[in-house]
Write an enzyme that holds these catalytic residues in place. Sequence first.
Site, mmCIF file in Angstrom:
data_model
loop_
_atom_site.group_PDB
_atom_site.id
_atom_site.type_symbol
_atom_site.label_atom_id
_atom_site.label_comp_id
_atom_site.label_asym_id
_atom_site.label_seq_id
_atom_site.Cartn_x
_atom_site.Cartn_y
_atom_site.Cartn_z
ATOM 1 N N ASP A 17 -13.074 16.611 -80.572
ATOM 2 C CA ASP A 17 -14.391 16.119 -80.966
ATOM 3 C C ASP A 17 -14.459 15.835 -82.471
ATOM 4 O OD1 ASP A 17 -14.986 16.780 -78.363
ATOM 5 O OD2 ASP A 17 -16.669 18.102 -78.866
ATOM 6 N N ASP A 18 -15.455 15.044 -82.825
ATOM 7 C CA ASP A 18 -15.945 14.866 -84.209
ATOM 8 C C ASP A 18 -15.154 13.863 -85.042
ATOM 9 O OD1 ASP A 18 -17.614 16.845 -83.347
ATOM 10 O OD2 ASP A 18 -17.282 18.195 -85.036
ATOM 11 N N HIS A 67 -19.697 10.937 -78.836
ATOM 12 C CA HIS A 67 -20.166 12.241 -79.320
ATOM 13 C C HIS A 67 -21.349 12.022 -80.257
ATOM 14 C CE1 HIS A 67 -19.590 16.511 -79.686
ATOM 15 N NE2 HIS A 67 -19.272 16.487 -80.964
ATOM 16 N N HIS A 106 -11.057 20.196 -82.430
ATOM 17 C CA HIS A 106 -11.616 19.225 -83.378
ATOM 18 C C HIS A 106 -10.473 18.653 -84.216
ATOM 19 C CE1 HIS A 106 -14.992 21.795 -82.219
ATOM 20 N NE2 HIS A 106 -15.757 20.730 -82.437
ATOM 21 N N HIS A 125 -23.641 12.741 -84.930
ATOM 22 C CA HIS A 125 -23.438 14.141 -84.563
ATOM 23 C C HIS A 125 -24.742 14.918 -84.620
ATOM 24 C CE1 HIS A 125 -21.636 18.103 -84.105
ATOM 25 N NE2 HIS A 125 -20.604 17.459 -83.600
HETATM 26 NI NI NI Z 1 -19.063 18.054 -82.357
#
Ligand code: NI
Length: 248
Positions: A57-58, A108, A199, A112
Amino acid sequence: MKTGKWWLLLALALAAGLLRLPPAAVEADTSLGNVPAPQESPAAVQQGPRYIALTFDDGPRRSTTTRLLDALAERGVKATFFLVGAQAEANPDVVQRMDREGHQIGIHTYDHVLLTGLNGADFAAQVERSRTLLKQILGHNDFLLRPPYGILDEGVKSRAGCPIILWSIDPEDWKDRNAQREAELILSQARDGSIILMHDIFPESVDAALQVVDALHQQGYLFCTIEELFDLRGIPLEAGQVYCDAYP
Ligand code: NI
């Protein structure tokens, strides 16, 4: 998934080095009429492979994500990336590389943000904006959704417009940025059908992910994308539904 499961199985096994094609040298023996002895198969293949999905993620973050992609390519591993729209917009070539190299891509949100409690316009500004952006970058439109922090409600489910993917193993890699601890935690919880949350914006997470890949390959695991993981189980992914694992 577009291709047959057996092709996927074979491709994953070959990529992981679990199966070896007979060496070309055996051709020299055929003049003797001998049938070459079958190649020895590791026990892991005989008992059936186990499947697991790495998700990140991210990102993308150019430095760490590029290093991760290089290392996954070396190992023949496909993962799933849940991208922050603003990061994707700033790094479109990295996003295109993910797609080209067979990784799956998900949304995502754009900034965020927490998706619960947003009105329709604000939800669209986070999810639809990301979907449109990714479609512009990649030319297709079939993206999964992972809400930030894994927090969702009925409104998020009804507006998602695609399957919602959470996870079953969370090493909390943002906490102490300790690759050894993260890898040990993941390895202690890994099982057939797990979805691992990491991440790709932290160097330590990349280190931990690669330790996990190498260790689980040794144990006979095969890594696949979220779509492949559920397809192999015969579980259809449906819009607005939430999935945390594909345990048999
Ligand atoms: Ni996230």
